[in-house]
Design a protein around this motif. Structure first.
Motif, PDB file in Angstrom:
ATOM      1  N   UNK A   1       0.832  -1.208   0.000  1.00 42.88           N
ATOM      2  CA  UNK A   1       0.000   0.000   0.000  1.00 42.88           C
ATOM      3  C   UNK A   1       0.859   1.248   0.000  1.00 42.88           C
ATOM      4  N   UNK A   2       1.905   1.187   0.824  1.00 44.75           N
ATOM      5  CA  UNK A   2       2.800   2.330   0.947  1.00 44.75           C
ATOM      6  C   UNK A   2       3.476   2.642  -0.400  1.00 44.75           C
ATOM      7  N   UNK A   3       3.855   1.580  -1.108  1.00 41.67           N
ATOM      8  CA  UNK A   3       4.600   1.760  -2.355  1.00 41.67           C
ATOM      9  C   UNK A   3       3.705   2.082  -3.546  1.00 41.67           C
ATOM     10  N   UNK A   4       2.490   1.563  -3.552  1.00 45.17           N
ATOM     11  CA  UNK A   4       1.734   1.609  -4.807  1.00 45.17           C
ATOM     12  C   UNK A   4       0.425   2.392  -4.754  1.00 45.17           C
ATOM     13  N   UNK A   5       0.013   2.895  -3.591  1.00 41.40           N
ATOM     14  CA  UNK A   5      -1.253   3.634  -3.555  1.00 41.40           C
ATOM     15  C   UNK A   5      -1.138   4.920  -4.356  1.00 41.40           C
ATOM     16  N   UNK A   6      -2.283   5.375  -4.850  1.00 33.36           N
ATOM     17  CA  UNK A   6      -2.321   6.530  -5.753  1.00 33.36           C
ATOM     18  C   UNK A   6      -2.005   7.845  -5.048  1.00 33.36           C
ATOM     19  N   UNK A   7      -2.595   8.019  -3.853  1.00 36.05           N
ATOM     20  CA  UNK A   7      -2.444   9.324  -3.178  1.00 36.05           C
ATOM     21  C   UNK A   7      -1.840   9.155  -1.791  1.00 36.05           C
ATOM     22  N   UNK A   8      -1.451  10.251  -1.151  1.00 30.09           N
ATOM     23  CA  UNK A   8      -0.819  10.152   0.173  1.00 30.09           C
ATOM     24  C   UNK A   8      -1.691   9.472   1.221  1.00 30.09           C
ATOM     25  N   UNK A   9      -3.015   9.467   1.045  1.00 33.59           N
ATOM     26  CA  UNK A   9      -3.864   8.809   2.034  1.00 33.59           C
ATOM     27  C   UNK A   9      -3.575   7.310   2.068  1.00 33.59           C
ATOM     28  N   UNK A  10      -3.613   6.678   0.918  1.00 35.44           N
ATOM     29  CA  UNK A  10      -3.347   5.240   0.854  1.00 35.44           C
ATOM     30  C   UNK A  10      -1.919   4.928   1.250  1.00 35.44           C
ATOM     31  N   UNK A  11      -0.997   5.841   0.874  1.00 31.03           N
ATOM     32  CA  UNK A  11       0.415   5.603   1.196  1.00 31.03           C
ATOM     33  C   UNK A  11       0.674   5.692   2.698  1.00 31.03           C
ATOM     34  N   UNK A  12      -0.106   6.513   3.389  1.00 32.43           N
ATOM     35  CA  UNK A  12       0.176   6.689   4.821  1.00 32.43           C
ATOM     36  C   UNK A  12      -0.735   5.847   5.707  1.00 32.43           C
ATOM     37  N   UNK A  13      -1.797   5.275   5.160  1.00 33.12           N
ATOM     38  CA  UNK A  13      -2.731   4.493   5.983  1.00 33.12           C
ATOM     39  C   UNK A  13      -2.044   3.374   6.775  1.00 33.12           C
ATOM     40  N   UNK A  14      -1.091   2.633   6.171  1.00 38.33           N
ATOM     41  CA  UNK A  14      -0.491   1.539   6.954  1.00 38.33           C
ATOM     42  C   UNK A  14       0.684   1.946   7.840  1.00 38.33           C
ATOM     43  N   UNK A  15       0.982   3.255   7.946  1.00 38.91           N
ATOM     44  CA  UNK A  15       2.140   3.703   8.747  1.00 38.91           C
ATOM     45  C   UNK A  15       2.159   3.106  10.147  1.00 38.91           C
ATOM     46  N   UNK A  16       1.079   3.304  10.888  1.00 39.15           N
ATOM     47  CA  UNK A  16       1.044   2.853  12.276  1.00 39.15           C
ATOM     48  C   UNK A  16       1.110   1.334  12.364  1.00 39.15           C
ATOM     49  N   UNK A  17       0.486   0.663  11.406  1.00 40.32           N
ATOM     50  CA  UNK A  17       0.508  -0.802  11.402  1.00 40.32           C
ATOM     51  C   UNK A  17       1.944  -1.307  11.285  1.00 40.32           C
ATOM     52  N   UNK A  18       2.661  -0.767  10.297  1.00 44.11           N
ATOM     53  CA  UNK A  18       4.040  -1.214  10.083  1.00 44.11           C
ATOM     54  C   UNK A  18       4.916  -0.887  11.294  1.00 44.11           C
ATOM     55  N   UNK A  19       4.659   0.298  11.903  1.00 43.08           N
ATOM     56  CA  UNK A  19       5.444   0.674  13.084  1.00 43.08           C
ATOM     57  C   UNK A  19       5.191  -0.276  14.244  1.00 43.08           C
ATOM     58  N   UNK A  20       3.914  -0.578  14.502  1.00 42.88           N
ATOM     59  CA  UNK A  20       3.615  -1.442  15.658  1.00 42.88           C
ATOM     60  C   UNK A  20       4.132  -2.866  15.404  1.00 42.88           C
TER      61      UNK A  20
END
Lengths: 528, 157
Positions: free
Chosen positions: A495-514
């Motif tokens: 999602x981070x690499x291929x989403x179209x806009x910054x929303x999709x790119x940043x949505x999994x941030x917290x998941x990956x961090x945790x």
């Protein structure tokens, strides 16, 4: 404020305090002051948020800078007696916080704004946001006058560039550079847009800026219009923010009456009008190209960049979009100069940042601090420490933001320091959590939000958020299986690499961090 | 105001579609975008019905089913979640006997979940129409709903 006043009582009127009856308290204060014959000595001023939240009706007193919270109608008679007849603080309701003092650079500590005042929130809680004369009284619209009469548009862009101001919406793009792109565009008319679609969960700084100091935003927008050659500005604001809408509408009207907006501003040949557009409940509209689609009356889906809005934005015309907080920085910068601004914050991220601090802390609220301050300082100096238990983690920048665990307590919070860690500063929300919070449950709530808010345009975000939620739901209900964590990582990374806009790119941030910081916690539930 | 008046007020422009939809919805006694209204709007503004519905359905503030006089929106975002938004949701469901998205039989209340309302400092929080309520617990929300019911039954007497 009149000279003969011995003291001013500020009543904070904003979305939070109105609920606790702030308007009634204001009336009662005036009645009681009148009864005691103090009308010519004590004035009562309506203002925006004073700072402390979750403390009912909050009032402040100048010049002593005391702040009182949880004020009820029954307290007022005794309060006036104690404070103004007997002349001592009313201890029962006194809060530890103090009202800001005027900016005084001689007593300047670059890291602690509480000692020298504030830039963005300087007037919030000090002036009546519904009275344009009070804004003018504290130097309001002076910067606009200087810009129009003494500077060329190029000089204004140069000042903003030199100040090093970076966009406060989250991405941190240099504001002056952004303006220069729109200024270079040939097509007219051009537009200035203020992004007030604040929807990042836990963030309400823009609301309090608009409620507390609406003219500062209008002034910043007008200066931007002059700099890039635009004569129309729009404020795109959330439909839920009724008080902000009402105050901005009044501010626009008042400014037009005094010739500070509209035709031939301050007698020059510069025209600038500001209109309000109201959103309809969509998080993704905070992304600038999505916002443009929504403003044109279409579904809120992002556009492909390039062309960037500076070239082809609203109705395909050159458009400059900035966040509320960014615009609120403009007038102070033009008034005081780039060098002054650079004294605040860090080298790469000058200035201050407004945060909303929430969660398991003693003093949740709205703060403006110097860029580069650490999480530890925010928690212990401003938030009054953890309210119960011990610190586990903090989410910075809202639901789309990153997770900081205790090892990150001393990282300076500014664009560059966080970028080096692969993090971003985000919207200005800081949610602090103690050890009672389950990481899996927390992540489920985060991702559920994105499942709902994903616009559906691109596959990685539309499907990714759903799959991630399903897997987390299985894990939390004891049906998880080995390999789930790897799948989560893969989904998040894609999602981070291929989403179209910054929303999709940043949505999994917290998941990956945790997943990185608390793998044990996921495994524990998986093993059960 | 009729649909025609509203469209005229906003100069028949596509870029004002959201503002027009807001106003049409607010004017409807059941607080929603009815089929008839959308068809009328389509004729006036000259945008196909499919396009209008496609746009409106994107935004969570618009509804295509009749709703109650009072729309209760419970914030489901993190700050409220951490401080017990689920308890509030359940308390309202039990008290009114409806689930998310449903309307009470007397047409008074509709229950909806919503993303962050920006009043996190008083979490858990809800909005009932344009009024916000914060620092809620089961007891407080019960009282608020009772007060609205009482006010309404008095009005009907």
């Amino acid at each position: 404020m009149t000279k003969k006043d011995i003291a001013q009582i500020l009543v904070g009127i904003d979305g939070n305090t109105v609920l606790s009856g702030a308007r009634k308290i204001k009336t009662k204060l005036i009645t009681e002051i009148n009864k005691q014959g103090l009308l010519d000595q004590v004035s009562v001023i309506e203002t925006g948020s004073i700072g402390p939240v979750n403390k009912g009706v909050v009032i402040g007193i100048y010049p002593t800078r005391e702040i009182y919270g949880n004020v009820t109608e029954n307290d007022i008679s005794e309060f006036i007696q104690e404070r103004f007849i007997k002349g001592r603080p009313y201890k029962k309701l006194l809060l530890p916080e103090k009202l800001p003092i005027e900016i005084d650079l001689t007593a300047y500590d670059p890291r602690k704004t509480q000692y020298f005042g504030r830039i963005v929130l300087d007037n919030c809680g000090k002036i009546n946001p519904e009275d344009i004369k009070e804004y003018i009284g504290v130097g309001g619209y002076e910067a606009l006058g200087i810009a129009l009469k003494e500077k060329t548009p190029e000089e204004i862009i140069e000042i903003v560039k030199n100040s090093g101001l970076r966009g406060r919406g989250g991405a941190g793009f240099p504001t002056g550079l952004k303006w220069s792109f729109a200024a270079k565009a040939k097509r007219i008319p051009k537009y200035v847009i203020c992004n007030a679609d604040e929807g990042e969960p836990g963030t309400f700084k823009d609301r309090l800026i608009m409620e507390g100091d609406p003219h500062k935003i209008l002034e910043g927008m007008a200066i931007c219009g002059y700099a890039i050659g635009a004569n129309t500005g729009y404020i795109y604001i959330r439909g839920e923010y009724q008080l902000s809408i009402q105050r901005l509408k009044k501010a626009i009207k008042d400014a037009e009456k005094l010739g500070l907006l509209g035709k031939n501003i301050l007698g020059t040949d510069f025209d600038f009008e500001v209109k309000i557009k109201i959103g309809a409940g969509s998080y993704v509209c905070g992304e600038e190209t999505t916002l443009l689609n929504s403003m044109e009356g279409f579904r809120g889906e992002p556009r492909l960049k390039p062309p960037f809005p500076a070239e082809s934005g609203f109705l395909s015309h050159p458009t400059n979009v900035n966040n509320v907080e960014t615009f609120a920085n403009i007038a102070p910068i033009v008034l005081n100069g780039a060098e002054w601004f650079k004294k605040f914050g860090t080298k790469d991220s000058p200035g201050t940042k407004v945060y909303t601090i929430l969660g398991h802390i003693n003093r949740p609220g709205l703060i403006e601090v110097s860029m580069g301050i650490t999480l530890r300082e925010i928690i212990y100096d401003y938030a009054g420490g953890i309210s119960s238990g011990s610190f586990k983690m903090a989410q910075i920048g809202g639901t789309a933001g990153n997770i900081l665990s205790s090892e990150f307590l001393d990282v300076p919070l500014d664009f560059e320091s966080l970028r080096k860690l692969g993090y971003s500063l985000g919207s200005g929300a800081i949610l602090i959590m103690n050890e009672t919070v389950s990481v899996v449950d927390f992540m489920k709530c985060c991702i559920k939000f994105f499942v709902h808010e994903s616009c559906g345009k691109c596959t990685p975000c539309r499907e990714g958020t759903k799959y991630i939620y399903e897997i987390l739901d299985k894990i939390s209900s004891g049906k998880g299986k080995t390999g789930d964590l790897e799948t989560l990582k893969l989904l998040g990374k894609s999602m981070k690499d291929t989403s179209f806009c910054p929303l999709g790119q940043s949505a999994p941030n917290s998941l990956l961090d945790t997943l990185k910081l608390f793998p044990e916690e996921y495994n524990q539930i998986l093993r059960k | 105001m009729t649909v025609k008046d509203i469209v005229n007020k906003y100069k028949n422009k596509r870029e004002n579609l959201l503002l027009i939809l807001h106003e049409i919805q607010n004017c409807h006694p059941q607080n929603y975008l009815s089929k008839e209204d959308i068809e009328l709007l389509s004729k006036e503004i000259k945008i196909p019905v499919s396009d209008i519905v496609g746009t409106a359905s994107f935004y969570s503030m618009f509804s295509f089913t009749p709703r109650g006089k009072y729309i209760i929106r419970v914030c489901e975002s993190l700050p409220c979640h951490l401080l017990g938004a689920q308890t509030i949701f359940k308390a309202i469901e039990t008290k009114l006997g409806i689930k998310e998205g449903e309307t009470t039989k007397d047409g008074l209340f509709t229950l909806e979940g919503t993303s962050c309302l920006g009043i996190c400092s008083v979490a858990p929080a809800i909005m009932i129409n344009d009024e916000a309520y914060g620092n809620l617990d089961e007891e407080k929300i019960g009282k608020i709903l009772d007060q609205i019911r009482e006010k309404e039954s008095k009005n009907n007497d």
